[in-house]
Design a protein around this motif. Structure first.
Motif, PDB file in Angstrom:
ATOM      1  N   UNK A 206      33.858  23.060  46.149  1.00 47.39           N
ATOM      2  CA  UNK A 206      34.834  22.279  45.498  1.00 47.39           C
ATOM      3  C   UNK A 206      35.801  24.016  45.489  1.00 47.39           C
ATOM      4  N   UNK A 207      37.288  23.568  46.047  1.00 42.95           N
ATOM      5  CA  UNK A 207      39.220  23.432  46.132  1.00 42.95           C
ATOM      6  C   UNK A 207      39.341  23.844  44.674  1.00 42.95           C
ATOM      7  N   UNK A 208      39.430  25.002  43.574  1.00 38.33           N
ATOM      8  CA  UNK A 208      39.932  24.598  42.480  1.00 38.33           C
ATOM      9  C   UNK A 208      40.703  25.623  42.138  1.00 38.33           C
TER      10      UNK A 208
ATOM     11  N   UNK B  92      33.942  28.501  34.911  1.00 40.06           N
ATOM     12  CA  UNK B  92      33.364  27.044  35.936  1.00 40.06           C
ATOM     13  C   UNK B  92      33.104  27.264  36.244  1.00 40.06           C
ATOM     14  N   UNK B  93      32.981  28.734  37.516  1.00 43.85           N
ATOM     15  CA  UNK B  93      32.469  29.460  38.986  1.00 43.85           C
ATOM     16  C   UNK B  93      30.797  29.815  38.434  1.00 43.85           C
ATOM     17  N   UNK B  94      30.432  30.344  37.104  1.00 43.24           N
ATOM     18  CA  UNK B  94      30.001  30.808  36.515  1.00 43.24           C
ATOM     19  C   UNK B  94      28.402  29.985  35.911  1.00 43.24           C
ATOM     20  N   UNK B  95      29.370  28.502  35.670  1.00 43.85           N
ATOM     21  CA  UNK B  95      28.705  27.563  34.861  1.00 43.85           C
ATOM     22  C   UNK B  95      27.645  26.445  36.366  1.00 43.85           C
ATOM     23  N   UNK B  96      27.946  26.666  37.815  1.00 40.88           N
ATOM     24  CA  UNK B  96      27.019  25.619  38.248  1.00 40.88           C
ATOM     25  C   UNK B  96      27.174  26.480  39.971  1.00 40.88           C
TER      26      UNK B  96
ATOM     27  N   UNK C 290      32.684  28.259  46.558  1.00 36.58           N
ATOM     28  CA  UNK C 290      34.149  27.239  47.227  1.00 36.58           C
ATOM     29  C   UNK C 290      34.600  28.548  46.832  1.00 36.58           C
ATOM     30  N   UNK C 291      36.270  28.149  45.794  1.00 38.87           N
ATOM     31  CA  UNK C 291      36.870  29.084  45.894  1.00 38.87           C
ATOM     32  C   UNK C 291      37.587  27.950  44.620  1.00 38.87           C
TER      33      UNK C 291
ATOM     34  N   UNK D 206      34.372  43.243  35.373  1.00 39.05           N
ATOM     35  CA  UNK D 206      33.262  43.114  35.212  1.00 39.05           C
ATOM     36  C   UNK D 206      32.209  42.451  35.054  1.00 39.05           C
ATOM     37  N   UNK D 207      32.580  40.702  35.751  1.00 41.94           N
ATOM     38  CA  UNK D 207      31.121  40.173  35.299  1.00 41.94           C
ATOM     39  C   UNK D 207      30.883  40.094  36.954  1.00 41.94           C
ATOM     40  N   UNK D 208      31.470  40.527  37.080  1.00 43.20           N
ATOM     41  CA  UNK D 208      30.382  40.501  39.057  1.00 43.20           C
ATOM     42  C   UNK D 208      30.656  39.628  40.185  1.00 43.20           C
ATOM     43  N   UNK D 209      32.375  37.982  39.639  1.00 46.07           N
ATOM     44  CA  UNK D 209      32.073  37.160  40.168  1.00 46.07           C
ATOM     45  C   UNK D 209      33.754  37.131  41.197  1.00 46.07           C
ATOM     46  N   UNK D 210      34.393  38.655  41.659  1.00 44.66           N
ATOM     47  CA  UNK D 210      35.507  38.693  42.073  1.00 44.66           C
ATOM     48  C   UNK D 210      35.442  38.119  43.415  1.00 44.66           C
ATOM     49  N   UNK D 211      34.587  37.621  44.194  1.00 44.15           N
ATOM     50  CA  UNK D 211      34.455  37.001  45.506  1.00 44.15           C
ATOM     51  C   UNK D 211      34.996  35.691  45.568  1.00 44.15           C
ATOM     52  N   UNK D 212      34.717  34.933  43.945  1.00 41.88           N
ATOM     53  CA  UNK D 212      35.266  33.364  43.864  1.00 41.88           C
ATOM     54  C   UNK D 212      36.470  33.026  43.693  1.00 41.88           C
ATOM     55  N   UNK D 213      36.841  34.343  43.505  1.00 39.35           N
ATOM     56  CA  UNK D 213      38.412  33.839  42.419  1.00 39.35           C
ATOM     57  C   UNK D 213      39.677  35.178  42.688  1.00 39.35           C
TER      58      UNK D 213
END
Ligand SMILES: C[S@@+](CC[C@H](N)C(=O)[O-])C[C@H]1O[C@@H](n2cnc3c(N)ncnc32)[C@H](O)[C@@H]1O
Length: 282
Positions: free
Chosen positions: A49-51, A65-69, A73-74, A94-101
């Motif tokens: 999904x594109x959010x 949101x991106x960590x629960x599924x 997407x973006x 810090x949470x190593x989730x920059x690629x999705x956000x």
């Protein structure tokens, strides 16, 4: 100067830090976090999904949101405040989730995105703060694709109340807190009337009361964060505001605290598009 989130760019660094702390801690308070879980679980999203989140603050909603599924997407967050966007990037790192956000500084009254490019557009405790809520809703409706979902969650801050032994003064403080903290304390009551004009069809909508009895967590930091704006607005003296806050602390210590506010969630579907931006104000 009412509504710190509306005029956030006019605040100093210390105020930014206080608001950043409040946004991050609030998202972790169970009584509040549960309301986000409740609506997200009702949105059927593909992992690609594109959010978009308008008024993303420190990005705490999108990180969740991106960590629960199994997200591929973006997820884009837009906020007017550079200090909040810097914090959003820092926490995502810090949470190593920059690629999705992707976090961007911008005014959500005029989004820089093409029409119909998102599957889900979220406004989480934002509509109550913005200068022109109709314009922001119209922009959300413009950038979501036909069949896509717009999720609007916010408080009905005209219902905000803290118990206080002197009911008359307590009511005045409730009112002062609502009007100095929120530009649109009653906007969630207007959505059933406003949304159809934007080709947004009601999928589901409901209300929840956030209530803390005995001890306070959500409403403790709420009072601590926003009481200074009541004083700054000149509605009550520093001494009067201190007396009110001390009474809330005393009640928490004694286990006699009471505070409550109604929150509403609207999940709406974009029917078609494009459509003209409405000029009517609420
Ligand atoms: C209460 S915060 C909510 C932040 C985030 N959605 C959350 O729930 O943690 C409201 C946010 O709306 C942002 N905001 C208000 N008016 C805005 C505007 N015109 N353009 C962009 N952001 C805006 C503020 O800067 C603030 O970050």
């Amino acid at each position: 100067m009412p509504d710190p989130h509306r005029f956030v760019n006019e605040l100093d660094e210390e105020s930014h830090e206080r608001l950043i702390g409040r946004l991050e801690s609030r998202a972790k308070v169970p009584v509040f976090a549960n309301l986000f879980d409740k609506y997200v679980e009702q949105i059927d999203l593909p992992s690609s999904a594109r959010i978009l989140e308008v008024g993303c603050g420190t990005g705490v909603i999108l990180r969740n949101l991106v960590q629960r599924m199994n997200f591929s997407g973006s997820a884009t967050g837009v906020d007017q405040c550079k200090a909040f966007i810097d914090a959003a990037n820092k926490y995502a790192e810090q949470e190593s989730i920059t690629a999705e956000l992707d976090f961007q500084v911008g005014d959500i009254h005029n989004l820089s995105f093409d029409d119909a490019v998102f599957d889900l557009v979220i406004a989480h405790t934002v509509i109550s703060h913005v200068t022109e809520p109709v314009q922001v809703l119209a922009e959300m409706a413009r950038v979501v694709r036909p069949g896509g979902i717009v999720a609007i969650f916010d408080g009905d801050y005209a219902s905000l109340t803290y118990a206080y032994p002197d009911h008359g003064f307590g009511q005045k403080m409730d009112n002062a807190l609502a009007t100095t903290t929120f530009n649109n304390p009653r906007i969630m009551r207007d959505l059933p009337r406003l949304l159809p004009d934007m080709d947004l069809e009601l999928k589901s909508a409901w209300g929840d009361a956030v209530v803390e009895i005995g001890d306070g967590s959500y409403f403790k930091t709420f009072a601590e964060t926003y009481v200074p704006y009541v004083k700054n607005a000149g509605l009550f003296s520093e001494q009067t505001v201190k007396i009110w806050l001390n009474e809330q602390y005393r009640a928490m210590e004694n286990g006699t605290f009471f505070a409550a506010c109604n929150y509403y969630t609207y999940l709406v579907r974009k029917v078609s598009g494009p459509y003209p931006v409405p000029t009517a104000s609420v």
